[in-house]
Design an enzyme around this catalytic site. Sequence first.
Site: not given
Ligand SMILES: NC(=O)c1ccc[n+]([C@@H]2O[C@H](COP(=O)([O-])OP(=O)(O)OC[C@H]3O[C@@H](n4cnc5c(N)ncnc54)[C@H](O)[C@@H]3O)[C@@H](O)[C@H]2O)c1
Length: 267
Positions: A138, A151
Amino acid sequence: MRGVDRKTAVVSGGATIIGEAVVHAFARAGANVVIADIDVEGGSRVADQFDDRVRFVATDLRDDASCEGCIASAVEAYGALNLLVNLAAVYVDDGFDSSRQDWLESFNVNVVGGVMMLKAARPHMQRAGGGAVVNFGSISGKVAQTGRWLYPVSKAAILQLTRNEAMDLAPDGIRVNSVSPGWTWSRVMAELSGNDRAHTDAVGGAFHLFGRVADPEEIARAVLFLCSEEATFITGADLAVDGGYSAMGPERAEPAIPLLAKEERPQ
Ligand SMILES: NC(=O)c1ccc[n+]([C@@H]2O[C@H](COP(=O)([O-])OP(=O)(O)OC[C@H]3O[C@@H](n4cnc5c(N)ncnc54)[C@H](O)[C@@H]3O)[C@@H](O)[C@H]2O)c1
């Protein structure tokens, strides 16, 4: 995208918006996909949009047996395992005030979970003659953000982990890379903004050279690329999918040098 057709991919965190876009991208490219997520309702909802080339396997990344069981059921269903996307994450983070338990929970899911998935997947990738892994970093792993410690530190660890994994798995023909998204339209953005994409773009746009946040499909395409035969000489790399966020410095995208000129000086 070449080289993904008929391959089998496991995508952790495939139950919400970004993960769902990744699942769609792989399925469209002809891959079999196993969604590994702790969210049974969300994971099933995504898998139900497809025929049996996409399956949901309830998986808790904090549990070794659960990780191993997920990988085993992917191999049982589709006969092989070629691709692993470690996308799942938790946002537990109280900055300085975070407890030891919070730190361990963050690292347990965000860092160790992906490693345990890879440990389970590696023998199958070896048997298949190689494979590809994409970890999720990220922008948060590269800069400081107020009040956030767990995070971002977990995401920075993933960038280093990617290099370590790439080095030690290269002899197996396994490539390991990461993507580092900028602000992306996602569950968190939707919840915080009251499902208001225009407002999200207005706030997040200032930090990205394109004046908006990313579409989840834009992240998914980068993940697919890194797993494809278009990327056969790419390993240990981080691909910034951040609309120029990390290219921009504190001067933002505004002319700063002219501010030195006398006529620009505040009186
Ligand atoms: N949203 C953003 O703007 C953004 C920016 C940079 C990076 N990211 C990265 O993208 C990825 C997705 O992020 P997001 O915002 O869609 O997150 P989100 O919270 O919507 O999704 C995360 C998923 O991980 C699952 N999860 C959590 N704990 C778990 C466990 N113990 N076992 C199995 N699954 C588990 C959740 O159920 C969920 O479906 C992440 O790695 C995040 O760091 C997101």
